[in-house]
Motif scaffolding. Structure first.
Motif, PDB file in Angstrom:
ATOM      1  N   SER A 259       4.767  20.394  59.181  1.00 51.48           N
ATOM      2  CA  SER A 259       4.502  21.308  58.072  1.00 51.48           C
ATOM      3  C   SER A 259       5.765  22.140  57.852  1.00 51.48           C
ATOM      4  N   LEU A 260       6.716  21.574  57.084  1.00 52.74           N
ATOM      5  CA  LEU A 260       8.037  22.192  56.956  1.00 52.74           C
ATOM      6  C   LEU A 260       8.257  22.709  55.539  1.00 52.74           C
ATOM      7  N   VAL A 261       8.957  23.833  55.442  1.00 51.31           N
ATOM      8  CA  VAL A 261       9.290  24.396  54.122  1.00 51.31           C
ATOM      9  C   VAL A 261      10.751  24.821  54.112  1.00 51.31           C
ATOM     10  N   LYS A 262      11.265  25.018  52.902  1.00 47.48           N
ATOM     11  CA  LYS A 262      12.649  25.476  52.772  1.00 47.48           C
ATOM     12  C   LYS A 262      12.660  26.996  52.721  1.00 47.48           C
ATOM     13  N   LEU A 263      13.529  27.593  53.539  1.00 50.49           N
ATOM     14  CA  LEU A 263      13.684  29.053  53.539  1.00 50.49           C
ATOM     15  C   LEU A 263      15.004  29.352  52.838  1.00 50.49           C
ATOM     16  N   GLU A 264      14.917  30.061  51.700  1.00 50.17           N
ATOM     17  CA  GLU A 264      16.133  30.354  50.928  1.00 50.17           C
ATOM     18  C   GLU A 264      16.486  31.820  51.030  1.00 50.17           C
ATOM     19  N   ILE A 265      17.785  32.097  51.022  1.00 50.81           N
ATOM     20  CA  ILE A 265      18.241  33.492  51.031  1.00 50.81           C
ATOM     21  C   ILE A 265      18.937  33.764  49.699  1.00 50.81           C
ATOM     22  N   LEU A 266      18.515  34.857  49.043  1.00 53.20           N
ATOM     23  CA  LEU A 266      19.165  35.243  47.783  1.00 53.20           C
ATOM     24  C   LEU A 266      19.934  36.530  48.028  1.00 53.20           C
ATOM     25  N   VAL A 267      21.207  36.518  47.671  1.00 52.80           N
ATOM     26  CA  VAL A 267      22.016  37.736  47.753  1.00 52.80           C
ATOM     27  C   VAL A 267      22.344  38.131  46.331  1.00 52.80           C
ATOM     28  N   ASP A 268      21.869  39.315  45.937  1.00 54.88           N
ATOM     29  CA  ASP A 268      22.086  39.793  44.580  1.00 54.88           C
ATOM     30  C   ASP A 268      21.494  38.792  43.579  1.00 54.88           C
ATOM     31  N   SER A 269      20.264  38.324  43.883  1.00 56.35           N
ATOM     32  CA  SER A 269      19.494  37.385  43.055  1.00 56.35           C
ATOM     33  C   SER A 269      20.093  35.984  42.959  1.00 56.35           C
ATOM     34  N   GLU A 270      21.193  35.730  43.671  1.00 58.84           N
ATOM     35  CA  GLU A 270      21.801  34.394  43.645  1.00 58.84           C
ATOM     36  C   GLU A 270      21.455  33.671  44.944  1.00 58.84           C
ATOM     37  N   PRO A 271      20.893  32.447  44.911  1.00 60.13           N
ATOM     38  CA  PRO A 271      20.627  31.738  46.179  1.00 60.13           C
ATOM     39  C   PRO A 271      21.940  31.340  46.860  1.00 60.13           C
ATOM     40  N   VAL A 272      22.044  31.598  48.157  1.00 61.81           N
ATOM     41  CA  VAL A 272      23.238  31.195  48.918  1.00 61.81           C
ATOM     42  C   VAL A 272      22.870  29.927  49.667  1.00 61.81           C
ATOM     43  N   ASP A 273      23.365  28.785  49.168  1.00 60.09           N
ATOM     44  CA  ASP A 273      22.903  27.516  49.738  1.00 60.09           C
ATOM     45  C   ASP A 273      23.299  27.341  51.200  1.00 60.09           C
ATOM     46  N   ALA A 274      24.412  27.958  51.606  1.00 57.38           N
ATOM     47  CA  ALA A 274      24.855  27.782  52.995  1.00 57.38           C
ATOM     48  C   ALA A 274      23.970  28.519  53.988  1.00 57.38           C
ATOM     49  N   LEU A 275      23.132  29.441  53.496  1.00 55.67           N
ATOM     50  CA  LEU A 275      22.248  30.175  54.402  1.00 55.67           C
ATOM     51  C   LEU A 275      20.822  29.600  54.397  1.00 55.67           C
ATOM     52  N   ALA A 276      20.593  28.588  53.555  1.00 55.66           N
ATOM     53  CA  ALA A 276      19.242  28.004  53.490  1.00 55.66           C
ATOM     54  C   ALA A 276      18.942  27.230  54.767  1.00 55.66           C
ATOM     55  N   ALA A 277      17.662  27.128  55.104  1.00 55.31           N
ATOM     56  CA  ALA A 277      17.276  26.373  56.303  1.00 55.31           C
ATOM     57  C   ALA A 277      15.927  25.720  56.055  1.00 55.31           C
ATOM     58  N   ILE A 278      15.645  24.650  56.780  1.00 61.22           N
ATOM     59  CA  ILE A 278      14.314  24.038  56.734  1.00 61.22           C
ATOM     60  C   ILE A 278      13.581  24.493  57.994  1.00 61.22           C
ATOM     61  N   VAL A 279      12.464  25.186  57.821  1.00 60.07           N
ATOM     62  CA  VAL A 279      11.764  25.757  58.982  1.00 60.07           C
ATOM     63  C   VAL A 279      10.281  25.375  58.947  1.00 60.07           C
ATOM     64  N   HIS A 280       9.601  25.607  60.049  1.00 65.43           N
ATOM     65  CA  HIS A 280       8.167  25.353  60.109  1.00 65.43           C
ATOM     66  C   HIS A 280       7.453  26.430  59.307  1.00 65.43           C
ATOM     67  N   ARG A 281       6.399  26.042  58.607  1.00 68.69           N
ATOM     68  CA  ARG A 281       5.704  26.986  57.717  1.00 68.69           C
ATOM     69  C   ARG A 281       5.265  28.255  58.458  1.00 68.69           C
ATOM     70  N   ASP A 282       4.821  28.110  59.709  1.00 62.85           N
ATOM     71  CA  ASP A 282       4.339  29.273  60.469  1.00 62.85           C
ATOM     72  C   ASP A 282       5.473  30.245  60.821  1.00 62.85           C
ATOM     73  N   ASP A 283       6.716  29.705  60.894  1.00 62.95           N
ATOM     74  CA  ASP A 283       7.847  30.560  61.300  1.00 62.95           C
ATOM     75  C   ASP A 283       8.573  31.161  60.107  1.00 62.95           C
ATOM     76  N   ALA A 284       8.246  30.704  58.891  1.00 59.58           N
ATOM     77  CA  ALA A 284       9.049  31.084  57.722  1.00 59.58           C
ATOM     78  C   ALA A 284       9.102  32.595  57.547  1.00 59.58           C
ATOM     79  N   TYR A 285       7.938  33.269  57.644  1.00 63.74           N
ATOM     80  CA  TYR A 285       7.893  34.716  57.397  1.00 63.74           C
ATOM     81  C   TYR A 285       8.722  35.461  58.444  1.00 63.74           C
ATOM     82  N   HIS A 286       8.492  35.134  59.702  1.00 63.17           N
ATOM     83  CA  HIS A 286       9.189  35.818  60.798  1.00 63.17           C
ATOM     84  C   HIS A 286      10.700  35.593  60.708  1.00 63.17           C
TER      85      HIS A 286
END
Length: 598
Positions: free
Chosen positions: A480-507
């Motif tokens: 059960s995997l999802v993509k975790l994206e980081i936006l800096v100043d409303s712009e997604p930073v692709d180098a900081l994105a990660a694929i994580v388990h759904r249960d861990d995404a929030y933490h």
């Protein structure tokens, strides 16, 4: 052939493998005392610094035994780290016997066991040797008992030596001559030679390290590489003494090298079979496989103009290291760079350090990820190695991730803390085994993505350095995997994105946002850092603006004057924000790795 012995040394990291090789070279007079340095066979600076063999190497020694006969001993030095498992298996296939070196203070550890099982699979004669008996904390009798329990070899017959002090090392050579079988093979049959390693030489091209299983080879023959289907006339053939020494011919059972003149190591792969064009062997030797990278990361130059230099450096590294793969990629945050594939995290660290040291490059390395298989709703299958390549969530049926078989070898005192660590990382328990008193071998299955991020460091710190681990690929499983994206100043930073388990995404999203808030420098306007997963924002933090006190010169008078000045400042900030560009430091990209410390 009766007077040839081919053997290797297998040991856990830092159990004295390279030091024993040094002593053997000295005793046999292969290297004069004047030319002697520590770790002769480890000729890379990195190998000496980290105290670990990264490249396999070979050396021929001539030894006159007690029976008065002269023997030719070929020592093949194998890499000790789990990332180079395939190279180890090929080096073992080139031998008839193995010296199993165990540290008298540490006892048997995971890497020793892993390579020992490989050696037993290859039907090698195992000669156990207990090293470092001169240390105060040595417990040779206990360790000998451990080896007896494991291998069934009587404890009293196991050699006890000190490679550093030179105690009993001569007996090791006698044992090699007496107990390891001479090679078997047929000189009349067509040539079959196993390539167990190779390196690139700028004058002679690719130099293949070979062991002749059948037939013989002279410098005039044209050779044929069976896996890559390449025919080539060698520049020279020779032996390792320990430097390259050309000879007229190599005979069955011997270990030597072929300078092929080829331009890249990928044309001459480890595990391939060499035969002759004039008289081809019917079948290649078994066990050849193409090495597959397991861990992927982006490497970018800090300065854009270094892009070409980075490409050249990677090309040169790839000449020597066929397991490194790379392709160009672009990132919104980091511009142009390369997506590189490595055998494991240690391999990645070695490549990173070599780029920085040998080629003097300033590079940014993104967080490592693994290769996922994505099944889309229309039934097509994608293989992706970067979170940026993940298709939109609505198109995905399921994501499969690689799982590993993990063995941890530890004193029984740390059983609980290791259990806790593995379960936290989504691992599942398989079985346990007690190969020695007070020692337990725990077997787990665990996703590779959990293993590559700080797992080894945490295992070492939780067990005070006593536990050791080894892993092999198991299979791909749906998660059960999802993509975790980081936006800096409303712009997604692709180098900081990660694929994580759904249960861990929030933490993980929350931890990453808090970490980035500390790392991203303040701008002249407010910068919002957000984590988003599954199409919604799950965490947010603001990096406060640096403020200039515009009201300093405005004292007294009407409040509207102050308001007017603040309004003017607000408009300026708004304009600045439209053209502004937030600089993200290298530490921010590495923050993804170190979330567990939070």
């Amino acid at each position: 052939m009766d007077h040839i012995r081919n053997f290797c040394i297998i040991a856990h990291i830092d159990h004295g493998k390279s030091t024993l090789a040094d002593r053997l070279l000295q005793i046999t007079g292969t290297i004069s005392d004047r030319d002697m340095t520590e770790q002769v066979l480890d000729n890379m600076d990195l190998e000496r610094e980290k105290g670990v063999t990264i490249k396999a190497s070979a050396v021929r020694m001539n030894y006159t035994a007690e029976d008065g006969k002269q023997y030719e001993l070929n020592l093949i030095d194998t890499p000790g780290h789990v990332d180079f498992n395939y190279e180890v298996s090929r080096a073992l296939a080139a031998c008839e016997g193995a010296l199993l070196v165990v540290d008298a203070t540490q006892g048997i550890e995971a890497q020793t066991l892993a390579n020992l099982y490989l050696a037993l699979d290859a039907n090698l004669t195992i000669l156990p040797v207990i090293n470092k008996i001169d240390l105060v904390s040595a417990r040779p009798d206990e360790v000998a008992q451990e080896i007896e329990d494991l291998l069934g070899i009587p404890a009293e017959s196991i050699l006890k030596i000190s490679a550093k002090a030179g105690i009993n090392v001569e007996q090791v050579l006698e044992r090699v001559v007496k107990e390891i079988a001479p090679p078997i093979g047929n000189e009349v049959e067509p040539l079959q030679a196993l390539i167990f390693d190779s390196h690139y030489d700028s004058y002679k091209g690719v130099i293949a390290y070979v062991r002749l299983m059948h037939g013989s080879l002279s410098a005039e023959d044209t050779i044929y590489l069976m896996a890559t289907k390449t025919a080539v006339k060698p520049v020279e053939v020779g032996i390792f003494a320990p430097d390259l020494k050309p000879v007229k011919r190599l005979n069955v059972g011997e270990v030597g090298y072929i300078a092929t003149g080829l331009k890249t190591v990928s044309e001459c792969r480890v595990g391939d079979t060499v035969t002759l064009v004039a008289q081809k062997a019917e079948n290649p030797l078994p066990g050849y496989q193409k090495v597959k990278p397991m861990v992927f990361a982006g490497i970018y130059p800090v300065e854009g103009e270094d892009y070409e230099n980075l490409r050249e450096a990677l090309e040169k590294l790839q000449l020597n290291d066929a397991s490194l793969v790379y392709e160009p990629e672009t990132s919104q945050a980091l511009n142009f760079g390369f997506r590189c594939g490595f055998l494991g995290l240690f391999h990645m660290e070695i490549i990173q350090e070599r780029l920085e040291r040998e080629y003097d490059l300033d590079i940014v390395v993104t967080a490592p990820s693994v290769e996922y298989q994505v099944i889309k709703r229309d039934g097509t299958k994608l293989v992706i190695d970067s979170p940026a390549q993940l298709p939109p969530e609505d198109d995905i049926e399921e994501i499969l991730e690689p799982w590993m078989k993990l063995q941890i070898f530890t004193p029984t005192d740390y059983y609980g803390t290791i259990m806790d660590l593995v379960i936290k990382r989504r691992g599942t328990f398989v079985e346990q085994d007690y190969p020695a008193p007070n020692r337990v071998q725990l077997s787990y299955e665990i996703p590779l993505s959990e293993l590559i991020v700080d797992f080894f460091d945490e295992l070492k710190s939780r067990t005070r350095g006593y536990a050791s681990m080894d892993y092999q690929f198991a299979d791909y499983r749906a998660g059960s995997l999802v993509k975790l994206e980081i936006l800096v100043d409303s712009e997604p930073v692709d180098a900081l994105a990660a694929i994580v388990h759904r249960d861990d995404a929030y933490h993980k999203g929350q931890a990453l946002v808090s970490r980035l808030k500390k790392l991203i420098p303040r701008q002249l306007y407010d910068v919002a850092i957000q984590a988003s997963s599954g199409g919604r924002i799950i965490s947010r933090a603001n990096v406060k603006a640096m403020r200039k006190d515009v009201l300093a010169k405005c004292y007294g008078g009407d409040i509207t004057r102050k308001k007017k000045l603040l309004e003017k400042q607000k408009r300026g900030k708004k304009r600045m924000k439209m053209v502004g560009n937030v600089e993200i430091p290298q530490e921010a990209f590495m923050a993804v790795l170190r979330l567990e410390d939070e």
